[in-house]
Design a protein around this motif. Structure first.
Motif, PDB file in Angstrom:
ATOM      1  N   ALA A 208       0.839  -1.211   0.000  1.00  0.00           N
ATOM      2  CA  ALA A 208       0.000   0.000   0.000  1.00  0.00           C
ATOM      3  C   ALA A 208       0.869   1.254   0.000  1.00  0.00           C
ATOM      4  N   ILE A 209       1.982   1.200   0.756  1.00  0.00           N
ATOM      5  CA  ILE A 209       2.889   2.357   0.840  1.00  0.00           C
ATOM      6  C   ILE A 209       3.426   2.722  -0.539  1.00  0.00           C
ATOM      7  N   VAL A 210       3.799   1.702  -1.306  1.00  0.00           N
ATOM      8  CA  VAL A 210       4.321   1.949  -2.650  1.00  0.00           C
ATOM      9  C   VAL A 210       3.201   2.443  -3.574  1.00  0.00           C
ATOM     10  N   GLU A 211       2.070   1.742  -3.521  1.00  0.00           N
ATOM     11  CA  GLU A 211       0.964   2.078  -4.432  1.00  0.00           C
ATOM     12  C   GLU A 211       0.428   3.487  -4.213  1.00  0.00           C
ATOM     13  N   LYS A 212       0.306   3.892  -2.940  1.00  0.00           N
ATOM     14  CA  LYS A 212      -0.325   5.184  -2.633  1.00  0.00           C
ATOM     15  C   LYS A 212       0.699   6.259  -2.278  1.00  0.00           C
ATOM     16  N   ASN A 213       1.983   5.899  -2.410  1.00  0.00           N
ATOM     17  CA  ASN A 213       3.041   6.866  -2.117  1.00  0.00           C
ATOM     18  C   ASN A 213       2.918   7.414  -0.695  1.00  0.00           C
ATOM     19  N   LEU A 214       2.795   6.503   0.272  1.00  0.00           N
ATOM     20  CA  LEU A 214       2.606   6.890   1.678  1.00  0.00           C
ATOM     21  C   LEU A 214       3.941   7.078   2.385  1.00  0.00           C
ATOM     22  N   SER A 215       3.980   8.013   3.321  1.00  0.00           N
ATOM     23  CA  SER A 215       5.162   8.174   4.163  1.00  0.00           C
ATOM     24  C   SER A 215       5.108   7.226   5.356  1.00  0.00           C
ATOM     25  N   LEU A 216       3.913   6.789   5.674  1.00  0.00           N
ATOM     26  CA  LEU A 216       3.713   6.024   6.900  1.00  0.00           C
ATOM     27  C   LEU A 216       2.407   5.255   6.810  1.00  0.00           C
ATOM     28  N   PHE A 217       2.426   4.021   7.331  1.00  0.00           N
ATOM     29  CA  PHE A 217       1.184   3.257   7.452  1.00  0.00           C
ATOM     30  C   PHE A 217       1.143   2.707   8.869  1.00  0.00           C
ATOM     31  N   VAL A 218       0.091   3.031   9.589  1.00  0.00           N
ATOM     32  CA  VAL A 218      -0.074   2.520  10.951  1.00  0.00           C
ATOM     33  C   VAL A 218      -1.323   1.648  10.982  1.00  0.00           C
ATOM     34  N   LEU A 219      -1.159   0.393  11.409  1.00  0.00           N
ATOM     35  CA  LEU A 219      -2.327  -0.456  11.646  1.00  0.00           C
ATOM     36  C   LEU A 219      -2.512  -0.593  13.154  1.00  0.00           C
ATOM     37  N   ALA A 220      -3.655  -0.171  13.643  1.00  0.00           N
ATOM     38  CA  ALA A 220      -3.937  -0.288  15.072  1.00  0.00           C
ATOM     39  C   ALA A 220      -4.878  -1.471  15.292  1.00  0.00           C
ATOM     40  N   VAL A 221      -4.400  -2.442  16.064  1.00  0.00           N
ATOM     41  CA  VAL A 221      -5.246  -3.579  16.430  1.00  0.00           C
ATOM     42  C   VAL A 221      -5.780  -3.293  17.830  1.00  0.00           C
ATOM     43  N   THR A 222      -7.069  -2.980  17.897  1.00  0.00           N
ATOM     44  CA  THR A 222      -7.633  -2.467  19.145  1.00  0.00           C
ATOM     45  C   THR A 222      -8.361  -3.561  19.918  1.00  0.00           C
ATOM     46  N   ASP A 223      -7.896  -3.779  21.129  1.00  0.00           N
ATOM     47  CA  ASP A 223      -8.476  -4.764  22.042  1.00  0.00           C
ATOM     48  C   ASP A 223      -9.731  -4.141  22.650  1.00  0.00           C
TER      49      ASP A 223
ATOM     50  N   ALA B 287       8.752   4.857   5.487  1.00  0.00           N
ATOM     51  CA  ALA B 287      10.036   5.539   5.660  1.00  0.00           C
ATOM     52  C   ALA B 287      10.027   6.457   6.880  1.00  0.00           C
ATOM     53  N   HIS B 288       8.839   6.887   7.302  1.00  0.00           N
ATOM     54  CA  HIS B 288       8.764   7.792   8.453  1.00  0.00           C
ATOM     55  C   HIS B 288       8.219   7.111   9.706  1.00  0.00           C
ATOM     56  N   ALA B 289       8.516   5.837   9.860  1.00  0.00           N
ATOM     57  CA  ALA B 289       8.067   5.101  11.039  1.00  0.00           C
ATOM     58  C   ALA B 289       8.582   5.747  12.325  1.00  0.00           C
ATOM     59  N   SER B 290       9.728   6.407  12.236  1.00  0.00           N
ATOM     60  CA  SER B 290      10.307   7.019  13.441  1.00  0.00           C
ATOM     61  C   SER B 290       9.434   8.150  13.991  1.00  0.00           C
ATOM     62  N   ILE B 291       8.559   8.706  13.142  1.00  0.00           N
ATOM     63  CA  ILE B 291       7.624   9.737  13.623  1.00  0.00           C
ATOM     64  C   ILE B 291       6.742   9.165  14.739  1.00  0.00           C
ATOM     65  N   VAL B 292       6.365   7.919  14.596  1.00  0.00           N
ATOM     66  CA  VAL B 292       5.525   7.268  15.609  1.00  0.00           C
ATOM     67  C   VAL B 292       6.302   7.126  16.921  1.00  0.00           C
ATOM     68  N   GLU B 293       7.581   6.760  16.803  1.00  0.00           N
ATOM     69  CA  GLU B 293       8.402   6.624  18.014  1.00  0.00           C
ATOM     70  C   GLU B 293       8.513   7.961  18.733  1.00  0.00           C
ATOM     71  N   LYS B 294       8.725   9.009  17.939  1.00  0.00           N
ATOM     72  CA  LYS B 294       8.862  10.347  18.507  1.00  0.00           C
ATOM     73  C   LYS B 294       7.531  10.804  19.121  1.00  0.00           C
TER      74      LYS B 294
ATOM     75  N   ASP C  82       0.844  16.714  14.441  1.00  0.00           N
ATOM     76  CA  ASP C  82       1.722  17.687  15.101  1.00  0.00           C
ATOM     77  C   ASP C  82       3.182  17.265  15.022  1.00  0.00           C
ATOM     78  N   THR C  83       3.447  15.966  15.160  1.00  0.00           N
ATOM     79  CA  THR C  83       4.837  15.515  15.121  1.00  0.00           C
ATOM     80  C   THR C  83       5.421  15.693  13.715  1.00  0.00           C
ATOM     81  N   PHE C  84       4.644  15.417  12.693  1.00  0.00           N
ATOM     82  CA  PHE C  84       5.111  15.680  11.322  1.00  0.00           C
ATOM     83  C   PHE C  84       5.404  17.167  11.134  1.00  0.00           C
ATOM     84  N   LYS C  85       4.540  18.004  11.709  1.00  0.00           N
ATOM     85  CA  LYS C  85       4.688  19.454  11.537  1.00  0.00           C
ATOM     86  C   LYS C  85       5.958  19.951  12.227  1.00  0.00           C
ATOM     87  N   ASN C  86       6.247  19.394  13.401  1.00  0.00           N
ATOM     88  CA  ASN C  86       7.367  19.900  14.206  1.00  0.00           C
ATOM     89  C   ASN C  86       8.667  19.128  14.022  1.00  0.00           C
TER      90      ASN C  86
END
Ligand SMILES: [Mn+2]
Ligand SMILES: [Mn+2]
Lengths: 310, 310
Positions: free
Chosen positions: A241-256, A269-276, A305-309
């Motif tokens: 999906a990242i390649v097809e849609k030219n995404l910087s980040l894909f997050v899948l949340a599995v919610t209990d 490529a911007h997975a580190s944004i989530v860590e930050k 906000d993290t992408f912005k800053n």
């Protein structure tokens, strides 16, 4: 009379589908000619809801400009979540409870957004403002939307207004909200027979955050390990999906949905944004976000906000 | 309690100023702490109104983020018409009756826009929804806003709802809408003592249309020839603004408030867009637009579309 199409977002959830049905009902009662339609396949939870309250599945459309001069958006406003040809049609109204972004008109319109947990809560006000009575099954659909969007009132997006609305609607619909709600959420969390590709696109939205395009998908689960056992297949699909849609980040949340936490699988490529953003380290692309159940309130703003800053 | 600032657009008009005052009154009545402020000098019409209904002139501010965590926008939503530092503050609410453009939030908010002629008409509904009584002078301010935005009910932006609201408010305010309205518009059309630079910035707004930045100013006049006699000085000032603000087009509409026509003076590299939009030839940068009195309904959309389709 000119027909108006009413629809919610792509990858429709219960609030999006029922709000289109419910608002079309209200519009027709007050003398407009409105048809509810949908922009994608309905999920298991919504199937359960429509079946329970005997509502027809709205017609599937991809383009809207060929058959209507004006449309009404419910439960969304961002262009990339809407019909493919949304640029070619006049948006007459928006009823929504999300942030406003990537939305623009050349003429004034009716735009009603409130920071509540669910579109149905706003629709309940509109019924009252127009003095239109709510039939039993319509109330059931609206109650289902509130339960779905609020994860049975446990999401931080759920406001006092949503709870009061749900109580009022449960009474009209004559159901026990807790018991009906759990049955409904369980029906939605049933992933048997789903491919991994279906799983990650069940409830997925794309957001523009600064110059970055980010996809955030959510899967509700009774037993998250069932989903997480598919991790390597999931990662493969996210990368695709990242390649097809030219995404910087894909997050899948599995919610209990019983313990109200989310395990996220992060790629891009911007997975580190989530860590930050959450001040954590991803362990093999995975992290547990304690108490996080709301994409809208606990994921989208902090990533924006993290992408912005950065 | 945290204070919220409420303000309308730059180059404030009567609806913008009175809506800030009126909505702050309502918010304070229902338990918030709100202060009306303004982003620019008030015009002669608004001075007449505030004096007549004994309202204080709101405090002038340039930046808002230093003194409030959240703000409420009335009578506008486009960023370039708002406070200079609007990016640095949380927008909690918007009450507006314009197109939505250049507006974006990272979180859900209360956004109430309706395609009516005036913000005051929406505010009247909010008073009713909150069951708050409208004092005599507050009603007078709201009535003034409707008269101002609708040019005494003659603008095509004026809806049945605006007229009904004005009737209701005139009764509460205990004034004759026609007589008071004409006095008010005449006070606003008094250009004696104004420099040309003041004249063109009295009621001026900047719009983004595709890749182009366009400024559209409007001057109400009892006798348009009085303004048009200043044509060469006006053209000089428009050209200055075009360079300073990097505009593609500047349109000044001189609106005859007794005959309900507008004479436009057009400058800028894309002046031909105006000729194309209205299918006319500018004569020495001037044209008469018969029946055109509304920037919002009769100028902005047609120019936006013409820029888009050029
Ligand atoms: Mn929703
Ligand atoms: Mn206005």
């Amino acid at each position: 009379m000119e027909k108006t199409l009413i629809f919610g977002h792509k990858n429709p959830d219960t609030d999006t589908i029922t709000s289109a049905i419910v608002y079309a009902y209200l519009k027709n009662e007050i003398g407009s000619h409105a048809e509810p339609v949908r922009l994608g396949e309905i999920n298991e939870e919504t199937k359960f809801v429509l079946n329970y309250f005997q509502a027809e599945v709205p017609r599937l459309v991809n383009k809207v400009a060929t058959e209507a001069d004006s449309v009404i958006l419910v439960d969304h406003n961002e262009r990339q979540q809407s019909a493919d040809d949304i640029e070619d049609v006049r948006i007459a109204e928006v009823i929504d409870h999300h942030r406003i972004s990537n939305f623009e008109t050349s003429e004034p319109l009716f735009f009603r957004a409130e920071p509540v947990g669910c579109t149905a809560t706003i629709l309940l006000k509109l019924f009252k403002e127009h003095h239109v009575e709510i039939p039993k099954n319509i109330a059931g659909l609206m109650l289902s939307a509130i339960i779905s969007d609020s994860l049975l009132f446990k999401s931080p997006t759920c406001t006092e207004e949503d709870i009061a609305a749900a109580e009022e609607l449960a009474q009209i619909a004559n159901v026990d909200a807790q018991q009906y709600g759990l049955d409904m959420l369980k029906a939605g969390a049933d992933i048997s027979g789903k491919t991994v590709s279906q799983l990650i696109s069940l409830d997925s939205k794309v957001f523009d955050m600064g110059d970055h395009r980010v996809e955030i998908a959510q899967v509700n689960a009774i037993d998250p390990t069932e989903v997480l056992s598919l991790k390597s297949d999931i990662e493969e699909m996210l990368d695709l999906a990242i390649v097809e849609k030219n995404l910087s980040l894909f997050v899948l949340a599995v919610t209990d949905i019983l313990n109200n936490d989310s395990t996220i699988i992060v790629r891009g490529a911007h997975a580190s944004i989530v860590e930050k953003a959450y001040n954590l380290s991803l362990d093999n692309n995975i992290a547990l976000l304690k108490g996080v159940v709301s994409r809208k309130k606990q994921i989208v703003p902090i990533l924006t906000d993290t992408f912005k800053n950065q």
